[in-house]
Design a protein around this motif. Structure first.
Motif, PDB file in Angstrom:
ATOM      1  N   MET A   1       0.875  -1.167   0.000  1.00  0.00           N
ATOM      2  CA  MET A   1       0.000   0.000   0.000  1.00  0.00           C
ATOM      3  C   MET A   1       0.910   1.214   0.000  1.00  0.00           C
ATOM      4  O   MET A   1       1.642   1.458   0.969  1.00  0.00           O
ATOM      5  N   VAL A   2       0.903   1.960  -1.116  1.00  0.00           N
ATOM      6  CA  VAL A   2       1.831   3.079  -1.309  1.00  0.00           C
ATOM      7  C   VAL A   2       1.123   4.393  -0.987  1.00  0.00           C
ATOM      8  O   VAL A   2       0.070   4.696  -1.555  1.00  0.00           O
ATOM      9  N   ILE A   3       1.709   5.162  -0.069  1.00  0.00           N
ATOM     10  CA  ILE A   3       1.211   6.495   0.261  1.00  0.00           C
ATOM     11  C   ILE A   3       1.814   7.464  -0.743  1.00  0.00           C
ATOM     12  O   ILE A   3       3.025   7.693  -0.750  1.00  0.00           O
ATOM     13  N   ASP A   4       0.993   8.046  -1.589  1.00  0.00           N
ATOM     14  CA  ASP A   4       1.509   8.976  -2.586  1.00  0.00           C
ATOM     15  C   ASP A   4       1.582  10.384  -2.002  1.00  0.00           C
ATOM     16  O   ASP A   4       1.436  10.580  -0.785  1.00  0.00           O
ATOM     17  N   ASP A   5       1.839  11.364  -2.848  1.00  0.00           N
ATOM     18  CA  ASP A   5       1.969  12.761  -2.422  1.00  0.00           C
ATOM     19  C   ASP A   5       0.804  13.167  -1.512  1.00  0.00           C
ATOM     20  O   ASP A   5      -0.341  12.768  -1.713  1.00  0.00           O
ATOM     21  N   GLY A   6       1.125  14.004  -0.510  1.00  0.00           N
ATOM     22  CA  GLY A   6       0.115  14.514   0.408  1.00  0.00           C
ATOM     23  C   GLY A   6       0.441  14.275   1.863  1.00  0.00           C
ATOM     24  O   GLY A   6      -0.194  14.865   2.740  1.00  0.00           O
ATOM     25  N   TRP A   7       1.440  13.447   2.129  1.00  0.00           N
ATOM     26  CA  TRP A   7       1.771  13.120   3.523  1.00  0.00           C
ATOM     27  C   TRP A   7       2.792  14.070   4.123  1.00  0.00           C
ATOM     28  O   TRP A   7       2.871  14.220   5.337  1.00  0.00           O
ATOM     29  N   GLN A   8       3.591  14.743   3.290  1.00  0.00           N
ATOM     30  CA  GLN A   8       4.730  15.529   3.783  1.00  0.00           C
ATOM     31  C   GLN A   8       4.270  16.874   4.331  1.00  0.00           C
ATOM     32  O   GLN A   8       3.171  17.347   4.061  1.00  0.00           O
ATOM     33  N   LEU A   9       5.152  17.513   5.090  1.00  0.00           N
ATOM     34  CA  LEU A   9       4.807  18.725   5.837  1.00  0.00           C
ATOM     35  C   LEU A   9       4.253  19.822   4.933  1.00  0.00           C
ATOM     36  O   LEU A   9       3.255  20.466   5.257  1.00  0.00           O
ATOM     37  N   THR A  10       4.885  20.067   3.793  1.00  0.00           N
ATOM     38  CA  THR A  10       4.419  21.113   2.862  1.00  0.00           C
ATOM     39  C   THR A  10       3.838  20.440   1.625  1.00  0.00           C
ATOM     40  O   THR A  10       4.332  20.627   0.514  1.00  0.00           O
ATOM     41  N   SER A  11       2.779  19.675   1.810  1.00  0.00           N
ATOM     42  CA  SER A  11       2.273  18.831   0.723  1.00  0.00           C
ATOM     43  C   SER A  11       1.563  19.627  -0.361  1.00  0.00           C
ATOM     44  O   SER A  11       1.573  19.249  -1.521  1.00  0.00           O
ATOM     45  N   GLY A  12       0.896  20.733  -0.010  1.00  0.00           N
ATOM     46  CA  GLY A  12       0.138  21.460  -1.018  1.00  0.00           C
ATOM     47  C   GLY A  12      -1.111  20.748  -1.460  1.00  0.00           C
ATOM     48  O   GLY A  12      -1.671  21.059  -2.510  1.00  0.00           O
ATOM     49  N   ASP A  13      -1.571  19.749  -0.694  1.00  0.00           N
ATOM     50  CA  ASP A  13      -2.795  19.005  -1.032  1.00  0.00           C
ATOM     51  C   ASP A  13      -2.778  18.483  -2.475  1.00  0.00           C
ATOM     52  O   ASP A  13      -3.708  18.698  -3.252  1.00  0.00           O
TER      53      ASP A  13
END
Length: 537
Positions: free
Chosen positions: A230-242
């Motif tokens: 199960m791969v978590i794509d973009d959106g998890w990091q501190l400055t994700s930008g949604d």
């Protein structure tokens, strides 16, 4: 038929002063404008060496006469710089066409191949016309010429393939790819599972990922030892930008408060955790000397600097230490060149910056970045996305070989996914494991078509990733997903597109030794034929 590529007929070089035709200076040697090039013939291969020079060297062009009688029956297949963008195809000779790394030519009975080995130290592309074959080696360091000083550069190794026996062009393409890559790197097990991008598009959370993990795990029997990812794509990091694919710092945000705990909980549910990252961009403070330029997403780092590579390696080790067993490395070609693959053509770089280390080519700097990530990843797998496959081969286990499919548009999935799967399939197992991207299962994409894409990917022998909102899946789709995962969890032979010489979206395939047909268009769809296909049961 010639099986060995002869020395070029002539050569040209571009320096800071412009273009010059190099003069012969003995067998396999050319000189001019402060440049000396040696081409050594060894074991039916040509080794290109650039001799030490203080003059900035931008480009080398080598020319061969076309040794085969030209006719309008020849069709050519080239590769792409990074991902395919629905643009891979066999087509007639177009002199302006740029074919990165290698190309194949076929006339109905003979298949030829011209290429450079993986891991080259120059960005290489081919062109062909009715009379000549031309290889261009881009030796720039970013926007400027490389300054070798006292260093000799092994720019590339040229290989040639000629086959006139009763073999398919696809079989020849597989053999030629094997010739180009001496040490392919493959995952130790078939890779399959989920990725949340094509329904979440960056809007997710710790609990949402756990819910995704429960759904993916529910599709696989508990006794299956090859567990899904199960791969978590973009959106998890501190400055994700949604979902704007911004970069670091690589720590969780308010919706992802504890990335280590999340990985542990995902494993407890029965999936292997994976995670996305963009290694060359960060919004955090870094020394000014590390920054190549400032982008809208943050500081774009210069990977020619040893401290930058150490910084990137530390981030990779942090994520693997958290427990993530797959790293999806994204965006680095765009961050390095300012272009997407389909824009690069004969001018790979658009940025007005060199790298700080002018003594190395862009290709060398890219490879050192990839090697840093590969070494730091340890036992975790790496998927290269928006990375240069010819430089990643032998370093990354998996390569995203096409641009994004879609959870919103079937036409994009057909255009990008089916095309990529077919025309990059010869690289599967010969360069790396070939990932043609996800099946995005949403209410916006017709299941009658998407279900076929799922079945083709599952039985292709390549990685299978699905992106699905558990809340919208019906019982029929759950059953099809269980079947797909059961197939994808086991080793399968590489699929072969049978009609790839005639179309950009093949619908005739050999899957596990049997010919199967698909329909990628609504008006000709026979749903029951695919639902009841014997190979799928």
């Amino acid at each position: 038929m010639k099986t060995e590529l002869e020395l070029p007929a002539f050569a040209m070089a571009e320096t800071a002063d412009g273009w010059t035709k190099l003069s012969p200076a003995g067998r396999g040697r050319w000189q001019g404008d402060g440049i000396e090039v040696e081409i050594a013939s060894r074991d039916k291969q040509l080794e290109i060496y650039i001799q030490p020079t203080v003059k900035p060297f931008l480009t080398l062009k080598l020319f061969w006469n076309w040794d085969y009688e030209y006719s309008d029956r020849w069709v050519l297949l080239g590769d792409q710089w990074e991902r395919g963008f629905g643009d891979l195809e066999w087509r007639g000779i177009a002199p302006e066409r740029t074919m990165p790394w290698y190309f194949l030519a076929h006339n109905g009975k003979t298949t030829l191949g011209y290429g450079v080995k993986t891991g080259a130290n120059a960005l290489c592309y081919w062109q062909a016309n009715q009379e000549q074959i031309v290889l261009t080696a881009d030796l720039r360091c970013g926007s400027e010429g490389v300054v070798l000083g006292q260093r000799q550069l092994h720019a590339a190794t040229i290989v040639h393939f000629a086959e006139s026996l009763d073999r398919t062009a696809f079989s020849c393409a597989q053999d030629f790819c094997s010739t180009m890559c001496e040490r392919p790197l493959m995952p130790p097990y078939p890779v399959y599972g989920g990725n949340n991008w094509y329904y979440a598009y960056g809007k997710s959370s710790h609990e949402a990922i756990l819910n995704d993990s429960r759904f993916i795990a529910s599709l696989v029997p508990e006794e299956e030892t090859n567990r899904p990812f199960m791969v978590i794509d973009d959106g998890w990091q501190l400055t994700s930008g949604d979902g704007q694919a911004w970069g670091g710092p690589w720590v969780g945000n308010s919706r992802f408060p504890d990335m280590r705990r999340l990985a542990e909980e995902m494993k407890g549910i029965g999936v292997r955790p994976g995670i996305w990252f963009r290694p060359l961009v960060t919004a955090e403070y870094v020394p000014e000397s590390w920054r190549r330029y400032r982008g809208p997403e943050g500081h774009v780092l210069d990977p020619s600097i040893p401290e930058v590579l150490s910084f990137i390696g530390d981030n990779v080790r942090k994520m693997t230490d958290w427990g993530y067993e797959l790293l999806k490395h994204d965006y680095s070609t765009f961050d390095l060149t300012g272009k997407w693959g389909f824009q690069m053509k004969s001018q790979p770089n658009a940025l007005p910056y060199s790298f700080q280390d002018r003594s190395r080519t862009t290709a060398e700097i890219v490879t050192s970045l990839y090697r840093t990530i590969a070494d730091a990843s340890g036992e975790s797998l790496v998927i290269g996305c928006n990375t240069i496959g010819h430089l990643a081969a032998g370093l990354f286990e998996i390569q995203r070989t096409g641009d994004d499919t879609s959870g919103k548009s079937w036409e994009r999935t057909r255009f990008m996914g089916v095309n990529t799967l077919a025309f990059r399939m010869p690289q599967h197992g010969t360069f790396f494991s070939h990932d043609a991207d996800c099946v995005g299962i949403t209410t916006q994409v017709p299941w009658e078509l998407n279900g076929q894409w799922l079945k083709l990917l599952a039985a292709s022998g390549t990685p299978l990733f699905v992106s699905v909102d558990p809340a919208i899946v019906n019982e029929e789709q759950k059953q099809e997903l269980r079947r797909a995962f059961a197939v994808a969890a086991k080793p399968m032979p590489s699929a072969e597109p049978l009609d790839w010489l005639a179309t950009t979206s093949p619908n005739r395939w050999v899957l596990n030794g049997k010919e199967e047909r698909f329909s990628w268009h609504n008006d000709s769809l026979d749903v029951h034929r695919y639902r009841d296909a014997e190979w799928w049961k």
